[in-house]
Motif scaffolding. Structure first.
Motif, PDB file in Angstrom:
ATOM      1  N   GLY A  85       0.813  -1.210   0.000  1.00 51.56           N
ATOM      2  CA  GLY A  85       0.000   0.000   0.000  1.00 51.56           C
ATOM      3  C   GLY A  85       0.845   1.258   0.000  1.00 51.56           C
ATOM      4  N   SER A  86       1.919   1.249   0.776  1.00 45.35           N
ATOM      5  CA  SER A  86       2.806   2.408   0.832  1.00 45.35           C
ATOM      6  C   SER A  86       3.460   2.658  -0.520  1.00 45.35           C
ATOM      7  N   LEU A  87       3.834   1.587  -1.201  1.00 45.74           N
ATOM      8  CA  LEU A  87       4.430   1.728  -2.531  1.00 45.74           C
ATOM      9  C   LEU A  87       3.427   2.312  -3.524  1.00 45.74           C
ATOM     10  N   TYR A  88       2.201   1.827  -3.475  1.00 44.50           N
ATOM     11  CA  TYR A  88       1.180   2.375  -4.353  1.00 44.50           C
ATOM     12  C   TYR A  88       0.983   3.872  -4.100  1.00 44.50           C
ATOM     13  N   VAL A  89       0.965   4.252  -2.834  1.00 43.88           N
ATOM     14  CA  VAL A  89       0.802   5.672  -2.500  1.00 43.88           C
ATOM     15  C   VAL A  89       1.987   6.473  -3.025  1.00 43.88           C
ATOM     16  N   GLN A  90       3.186   5.920  -2.839  1.00 44.85           N
ATOM     17  CA  GLN A  90       4.389   6.612  -3.296  1.00 44.85           C
ATOM     18  C   GLN A  90       4.381   6.817  -4.810  1.00 44.85           C
ATOM     19  N   THR A  91       3.811   5.870  -5.538  1.00 49.68           N
ATOM     20  CA  THR A  91       3.782   5.955  -7.000  1.00 49.68           C
ATOM     21  C   THR A  91       2.462   6.550  -7.514  1.00 49.68           C
ATOM     22  N   GLN A  96      -5.478   2.096  -5.265  1.00 50.39           N
ATOM     23  CA  GLN A  96      -4.918   0.772  -4.970  1.00 50.39           C
ATOM     24  C   GLN A  96      -4.181   0.795  -3.637  1.00 50.39           C
ATOM     25  N   GLY A  97      -3.516   1.897  -3.376  1.00 49.48           N
ATOM     26  CA  GLY A  97      -2.803   2.018  -2.111  1.00 49.48           C
ATOM     27  C   GLY A  97      -3.752   1.977  -0.930  1.00 49.48           C
ATOM     28  N   ILE A  98      -4.849   2.689  -1.033  1.00 49.15           N
ATOM     29  CA  ILE A  98      -5.829   2.710   0.063  1.00 49.15           C
ATOM     30  C   ILE A  98      -6.412   1.323   0.280  1.00 49.15           C
ATOM     31  N   THR A  99      -6.707   0.613  -0.808  1.00 47.60           N
ATOM     32  CA  THR A  99      -7.246  -0.750  -0.683  1.00 47.60           C
ATOM     33  C   THR A  99      -6.281  -1.658   0.069  1.00 47.60           C
ATOM     34  N   ALA A 100      -4.994  -1.605  -0.313  1.00 50.12           N
ATOM     35  CA  ALA A 100      -3.996  -2.451   0.340  1.00 50.12           C
ATOM     36  C   ALA A 100      -3.796  -2.046   1.798  1.00 50.12           C
ATOM     37  N   LEU A 118      -2.287   6.015   5.324  1.00 52.43           N
ATOM     38  CA  LEU A 118      -3.639   6.234   4.822  1.00 52.43           C
ATOM     39  C   LEU A 118      -3.991   7.718   4.853  1.00 52.43           C
ATOM     40  N   GLY A 119      -3.588   8.397   5.907  1.00 52.20           N
ATOM     41  CA  GLY A 119      -3.834   9.833   5.989  1.00 52.20           C
ATOM     42  C   GLY A 119      -3.168  10.578   4.854  1.00 52.20           C
ATOM     43  N   SER A 120      -1.931  10.183   4.527  1.00 53.50           N
ATOM     44  CA  SER A 120      -1.231  10.797   3.405  1.00 53.50           C
ATOM     45  C   SER A 120      -1.966  10.551   2.096  1.00 53.50           C
ATOM     46  N   ALA A 121      -2.437   9.315   1.897  1.00 50.91           N
ATOM     47  CA  ALA A 121      -3.160   8.980   0.665  1.00 50.91           C
ATOM     48  C   ALA A 121      -4.454   9.785   0.563  1.00 50.91           C
ATOM     49  N   ARG A 122      -5.195   9.855   1.661  1.00 51.03           N
ATOM     50  CA  ARG A 122      -6.449  10.604   1.655  1.00 51.03           C
ATOM     51  C   ARG A 122      -6.189  12.093   1.391  1.00 51.03           C
ATOM     52  N   PHE A 123      -5.116  12.612   1.946  1.00 55.34           N
ATOM     53  CA  PHE A 123      -4.772  14.013   1.717  1.00 55.34           C
ATOM     54  C   PHE A 123      -4.503  14.253   0.238  1.00 55.34           C
TER      55      PHE A 123
END
Length: 294
Positions: A85-91, A96-100, A118-123
């Motif tokens: 998930g962290s990798l998906y967020v980074q890319t 997909q990152g949130i799902t993982a 997750l907070g970073s992804a939502r932001f």
């Protein structure tokens, strides 16, 4: 300067994975390959470690398939889903990152780093209320994490909950005295509130911590220019743009959370002929990219 958490959480997992995942037994019946569930899980965790090591060198294209395979081999280990998930967020594959990450959270709801990521992804999806909820949940588990407090401040800022934003930035600085990005962002908030003097004080404090930080220098220059201190402002602005010419781009400034009031004044400042000449000169030479201290 990043306005959301960098990929720090999975680096922490390197030691965690090593400590929590004992090597499976190596004894095998001759000529027979035995792969039980524990061995498969261990292989998955090993692949997850490989993925994290590749991230250290920003080799995301190589890291991602390893992380994906790791979740298949160790689907019940929160670490593999957390890393994926962290990798998906980074890319920037945010959905997909949130799902993982949600899968990781279901496997270990007490791991603070999952909530922070997750907070970073939502932001990044501009889901600021959801970002606040995730970050606050993580901070309940592990309080006083400067980067998470900074992210929470940013989410409140985007919700225009200015007092709450400042409170979180101040908490971040209380934990890390030289965390100039949080000091800088207090300045951004104060400027939007109309407290020009207060904003200038914060930007000057940030510059005192890191005189190679372009953002507070340019912000201070814009504020001084608007107050009539043109000569001093131009000199400071030129210095900022020599450090990082990206700050001459209003879209880049908006991405870095500069508010409407400050952007309006910045547009006037950047139109100054001397600043225009400085921009042309800065863009003709390689840009020094600043990094926020962590």
């Amino acid at each position: 300067m990043p306005k959301y958490l960098p990929l720090i959480s999975i680096f922490v997992l390197l030691g965690f994975l090593s400590a929590q995942a004992p090597v499976a037994g190596q004894a095998l019946v001759p000529y027979t390959l035995q792969l039980d569930s524990k061995q498969l899980e261990q292989q998955g965790l090993n692949l997850a470690q490989d993925a994290v090591q590749l991230v250290r060198f920003q080799q995301y294209e190589l890291a991602l398939p390893r992380a994906e395979l790791a979740t298949q081999l160790a689907p019940k280990a929160f670490q593999t889903w957390f890393i994926l998930g962290s990798l998906y967020v980074q890319t920037k594959e945010l959905d997909q990152g949130i799902t993982a990450l949600e899968r990781a959270k279901s496997l270990d709801p007490k791991e603070s780093g999952i909530y922070f990521t997750l907070g970073s992804a939502r932001f990044q999806k501009a889901e600021y209320s959801k970002a606040v909820a995730e970050l606050e949940a993580g901070l309940k588990i592990k309080p006083n994490v400067p980067e998470a407090l900074f992210d929470l401040g940013n989410a409140y800022y985007m919700l225009k909950a200015y007092p709450k934003a400042i409170a979180q930035y101040e908490k971040a600085v209380a934990q890390e005295k030289k965390f100039w990005p949080a000091i800088n962002n207090i300045g951004l908030v104060k400027y939007e509130q109309g407290d020009i003097r207060g904003a200038l004080d914060k930007w000057q404090a940030a510059i005192a911590i890191d005189d190679e930080a372009a953002e507070p220098q340019l912000a201070a220059a814009v504020a001084m220019y608007a107050q009539g201190e043109q000569e001093k402002a131009i000199a400071l602005g030129e210095a900022a743009l020599r450090i990082d010419s990206r700050y001459a781009d209003l879209d880049f400034l908006k991405e870095n959370l500069w508010g409407e009031r400050l952007l309006t004044e910045t547009q006037k400042f950047l139109a100054n002929p001397k600043i225009q000449a400085s921009i042309a000169q800065s863009q003709a030479s390689p840009t020094q990219v600043e990094s926020a201290p962590r």
